[in-house]
Design an enzyme around this catalytic site. Structure first.
Site, PDB file in Angstrom:
ATOM      1  N   HIS A  24       0.848  -1.190   0.000  1.00 57.06           N
ATOM      2  CA  HIS A  24       0.000   0.000   0.000  1.00 57.06           C
ATOM      3  C   HIS A  24       0.878   1.231   0.000  1.00 57.06           C
ATOM      4  CE1 HIS A  24      -3.178   2.808   1.131  1.00 57.06           C
ATOM      5  NE2 HIS A  24      -4.000   1.884   0.678  1.00 57.06           N
TER       6      HIS A  24
ATOM      7  N   ASP B 109      -7.964  -5.488   0.192  1.00 61.41           N
ATOM      8  CA  ASP B 109      -8.445  -6.315  -0.915  1.00 61.41           C
ATOM      9  C   ASP B 109      -8.019  -7.769  -0.825  1.00 61.41           C
ATOM     10  OD1 ASP B 109      -9.804  -4.278  -2.226  1.00 61.41           O
ATOM     11  OD2 ASP B 109      -7.948  -3.496  -3.060  1.00 61.41           O
TER      12      ASP B 109
HETATM   13  N1  CMC Z   1       4.080  -7.536  -4.795  1.00 61.78           N
HETATM   14  C1  CMC Z   1       5.413  -7.494  -4.991  1.00 61.78           C
HETATM   15  N2  CMC Z   1       6.166  -6.397  -4.859  1.00 61.78           N
HETATM   16  C2  CMC Z   1       5.542  -5.258  -4.534  1.00 61.78           C
HETATM   17  C3  CMC Z   1       4.154  -5.204  -4.317  1.00 61.78           C
HETATM   18  C4  CMC Z   1       3.421  -6.393  -4.448  1.00 61.78           C
HETATM   19  N3  CMC Z   1       2.103  -6.400  -4.251  1.00 61.78           N
HETATM   20  N4  CMC Z   1       3.792  -3.941  -3.982  1.00 61.78           N
HETATM   21  C5  CMC Z   1       4.931  -3.228  -3.998  1.00 61.78           C
HETATM   22  N5  CMC Z   1       5.990  -4.006  -4.347  1.00 61.78           N
HETATM   23  C6  CMC Z   1       7.393  -3.590  -4.413  1.00 61.78           C
HETATM   24  C7  CMC Z   1       7.641  -2.814  -5.696  1.00 61.78           C
HETATM   25  O1  CMC Z   1       8.102  -3.668  -6.731  1.00 61.78           O
HETATM   26  C8  CMC Z   1       8.698  -1.829  -5.252  1.00 61.78           C
HETATM   27  O2  CMC Z   1       9.938  -2.498  -5.243  1.00 61.78           O
HETATM   28  P1  CMC Z   1      11.300  -1.658  -5.569  1.00 61.78           P
HETATM   29  O3  CMC Z   1      11.425  -0.628  -4.482  1.00 61.78           O
HETATM   30  O4  CMC Z   1      12.377  -2.704  -5.519  1.00 61.78           O
HETATM   31  O5  CMC Z   1      11.104  -1.056  -6.914  1.00 61.78           O
HETATM   32  C9  CMC Z   1       8.341  -1.527  -3.798  1.00 61.78           C
HETATM   33  O6  CMC Z   1       7.616  -2.678  -3.341  1.00 61.78           O
HETATM   34  C10 CMC Z   1       7.476  -0.288  -3.628  1.00 61.78           C
HETATM   35  O7  CMC Z   1       6.356  -0.410  -4.506  1.00 61.78           O
HETATM   36  P2  CMC Z   1       5.742   0.801  -5.331  1.00 61.78           P
HETATM   37  O8  CMC Z   1       4.950   0.273  -6.475  1.00 61.78           O
HETATM   38  O9  CMC Z   1       6.803   1.814  -5.643  1.00 61.78           O
HETATM   39  O10 CMC Z   1       4.800   1.400  -4.214  1.00 61.78           O
HETATM   40  P3  CMC Z   1       3.525   2.289  -4.454  1.00 61.78           P
HETATM   41  O11 CMC Z   1       3.282   2.988  -3.184  1.00 61.78           O
HETATM   42  O12 CMC Z   1       3.697   3.141  -5.666  1.00 61.78           O
HETATM   43  O13 CMC Z   1       2.379   1.235  -4.794  1.00 61.78           O
HETATM   44  C11 CMC Z   1       0.579  -0.273  -4.593  1.00 61.78           C
HETATM   45  C12 CMC Z   1       1.400   0.803  -3.893  1.00 61.78           C
HETATM   46  C13 CMC Z   1      -0.667  -0.556  -3.778  1.00 61.78           C
HETATM   47  C14 CMC Z   1       0.112   0.243  -5.982  1.00 61.78           C
HETATM   48  C15 CMC Z   1       1.435  -1.553  -4.747  1.00 61.78           C
HETATM   49  O14 CMC Z   1       1.823  -2.036  -3.487  1.00 61.78           O
HETATM   50  C16 CMC Z   1       0.707  -2.640  -5.544  1.00 61.78           C
HETATM   51  O15 CMC Z   1       0.736  -2.622  -6.788  1.00 61.78           O
HETATM   52  N6  CMC Z   1       0.026  -3.606  -4.824  1.00 61.78           N
HETATM   53  C17 CMC Z   1      -0.764  -4.606  -5.492  1.00 61.78           C
HETATM   54  C18 CMC Z   1      -2.100  -3.996  -5.891  1.00 61.78           C
HETATM   55  C19 CMC Z   1      -3.021  -3.816  -4.699  1.00 61.78           C
HETATM   56  O16 CMC Z   1      -3.201  -4.699  -3.876  1.00 61.78           O
HETATM   57  N7  CMC Z   1      -3.683  -2.641  -4.663  1.00 61.78           N
HETATM   58  C20 CMC Z   1      -4.693  -2.346  -3.648  1.00 61.78           C
HETATM   59  C21 CMC Z   1      -4.322  -1.226  -2.737  1.00 61.78           C
HETATM   60  S1  CMC Z   1      -5.421  -1.139  -1.305  1.00 61.78           S
HETATM   61  C22 CMC Z   1      -6.977  -0.782  -1.938  1.00 61.78           C
HETATM   62  C23 CMC Z   1      -7.069   0.596  -2.452  1.00 61.78           C
HETATM   63  O17 CMC Z   1      -6.939   1.539  -1.654  1.00 61.78           O
HETATM   64  O18 CMC Z   1      -7.333   0.753  -3.641  1.00 61.78           O
END
Ligand code: CMC
Length: 428
Positions: A306, A363
């Site tokens: 998240h 989720d």
């Molecule tokens: N599985 C594997 N690696 C992950 C995941 C994951 N679910 N989420 C983040 N990472 C890694 C990502 O690859 C990155 O690694 P690095 O620093 O080596 O590049 C690091 O963790 C930080 O991730 P980010 O994408 O830069 O973080 P963000 O804050 O931009 O993204 C997120 C947050 C929710 C989009 C992401 O965690 C994700 O894609 N999760 C899966 C989708 C999900 O479950 N979304 C629902 C969110 S809660 C409901 C809502 O509010 O909508």
């Protein structure tokens, strides 16, 4: 100038900015005068360090896993409150007394029907249309139906539009489901609760009486509470940005629905259950964990991670408990729940997930309950949209009633070509 200031030094020049304090949470530098003073912008794609507005609705402490609506912890609201009560709280700032709650629920129930013309609108969609595509279209289309309450400068008009949106969303979502399965759309039954009515419109048929299962009703209501608001998330920020131009409220909410649909946001509940189905049994988990960690593989653990929570999402805690309650009460089980629990356990002991502070989010478990209740995966995000509508309208109202409100207009770091002369076609 505020008591506390921050100084920005660029080369030989220094600029002083007020530091603003909220009631709780990090302080913010007020850089509104930065461009005028220093002819510079700040650069923060994804808004990772930017407070886009002032808000008194919802507070999140991502490090501690805290979520408060108007100060009340989400765990307490999920345990003791109802979605109608939380909706009242978000819109009005305080918990209602009994007569205020009854009055609010009655008002909402008076707006549950859709204009009959909208049924024709549904028929324009393919039967296999995703419910979120239908929701985007139908909610946007509402802007063509209610010309009597769209003076956004009038608080009474805003109130009516807000009530209409909250009231009609269950009818719209249920009708999207009915359309996809080829059954007649159900008219609302206002003798039922908000959530009971939604269940009947979704799973009932006109040919037979439908009895609302109180366990399912309670679980569904709790799921709605858990999704009601989440401060300045992508879809809420979209609604605020769309609304900042003075746009029609129904059109603004349609914009929020479009944003919510994405798999990184509300679409994750559908993606998470699809992922659990793909994984299938616990023995396959290590393979998927390796894939999630592989930088060259686009696969991510859906329902994990998240932007704000760097700890267990407090909504996931309640959701996991609710799965158990629903399974026990309905005397059902789903092997995918065991897979999910095991996946969580393995991921939370893996250095990759520990270092990056990736925990289950709301989720991760919601799809398992929704599936047990009988919803197809394509409906999951539509249910999220239904519940989040109250958050969207509360933020929209808060923004419009703020006297300092301005159109949202971010700037950019331009990296395209500098000015050059047009080249005639024959000379290219
Ligand atoms: N599985 C594997 N690696 C992950 C995941 C994951 N679910 N989420 C983040 N990472 C890694 C990502 O690859 C990155 O690694 P690095 O620093 O080596 O590049 C690091 O963790 C930080 O991730 P980010 O994408 O830069 O973080 P963000 O804050 O931009 O993204 C997120 C947050 C929710 C989009 C992401 O965690 C994700 O894609 N999760 C899966 C989708 C999900 O479950 N979304 C629902 C969110 S809660 C409901 C809502 O509010 O909508």
């Amino acid at each position: 100038m505020a008591d506390k200031t921050a100084t920005l030094t660029v080369g030989d020049s220094s600029y002083e900015f007020p530091v603003l304090e909220g009631s709780v949470g990090p302080e913010v530098f007020d850089i509104r005068k930065l461009y005028g003073a220093a002819h510079m912008f700040t650069y923060d794609p994804g808004f990772t360090s930017t407070a886009s507005c002032e808000s008194a609705l919802t507070y999140i402490d991502g490090e501690e896993g805290v979520l408060l609506h108007r100060g009340y912890p989400i765990g307490q609201l999920a345990e003791h409150s109802s979605f109608m009560e939380v909706s009242y709280l978000l819109l009005n700032g305080e918990l209602p007394n009994q007569s205020e709650l009854d009055g609010f629920a009655r008002t909402i129930s008076r707006h549950t029907m859709l204009h009959e013309q909208l049924a024709t609108f549904y028929r324009g969609f393919r039967r296999d249309a995703h419910p979120m595509a239908i929701m985007c279209g139908v909610v946007g289309a509402l802007s063509a139906f209610y010309h009597d309450s769209t003076d956004i400068a009038d608080p009474e008009h805003r109130r009516i539009s807000s009530h209409r949106l909250i009231a009609k969303m269950p009818t719209i979502a249920a009708a999207a489901y009915k359309y996809s399965v080829g059954q007649p759309m159900m008219y609302p039954d206002n003798s039922l609760s908000y959530t009971g009515n939604f269940l009947r419109m979704t799973f009932g048929v006109p040919a037979e009486p439908y009895e609302v299962n109180p366990v399912v009703e309670k679980a569904m209501d709790r799921i709605f509470i858990l999704h009601a608001d989440h401060e300045q998330n992508a879809s809420t920020s979209t609604v605020r940005l769309a609304g900042s131009s003075g746009a029609n409220p129904f059109a603004c909410i349609a914009a929020g629905i479009a944003c919510l649909w994405g798999p990184a946001h509300g679409g994750a509940n559908e993606a998470a259950l699809n992922m659990l189905r793909e994984i299938g049994t616990p023995d396959k988990i290590p393979h998927y964990i390796e894939r999630a960690k592989d930088k060259n593989d686009p696969f991510r653990l859906m329902g994990f991670g998240h932007r704000v929570y760097k700890n267990y999402d407090p909504r996931a805690t309640v959701m996991q408990k609710t799965v158990r309650e629903v399974f026990e009460s309905l005397k059902v089980s789903d092997p995918l729940f065991e897979t999910a629990l095991r996946l969580e356990e393995i991921a939370l002991s893996d250095p990759y997930f520990i270092e990056k502070k990736l925990f289950p989010n709301v989720d991760f478990y919601s799809g398992i309950i929704l599936s047990a209740i009988g919803f197809p995966t394509t409906m999951f995000t539509a249910l999220f949209a239904l519940a989040r509508t109250v958050g969207w309208v509360a933020h929209w109202n808060e923004m419009i009633s703020d006297p300092g409100q301005k159109i949202g207009r971010p700037r950019q770091l331009y990296t395209g070509p500098v000015e050059r002369d047009y080249v005639e076609m024959g000379k290219r």
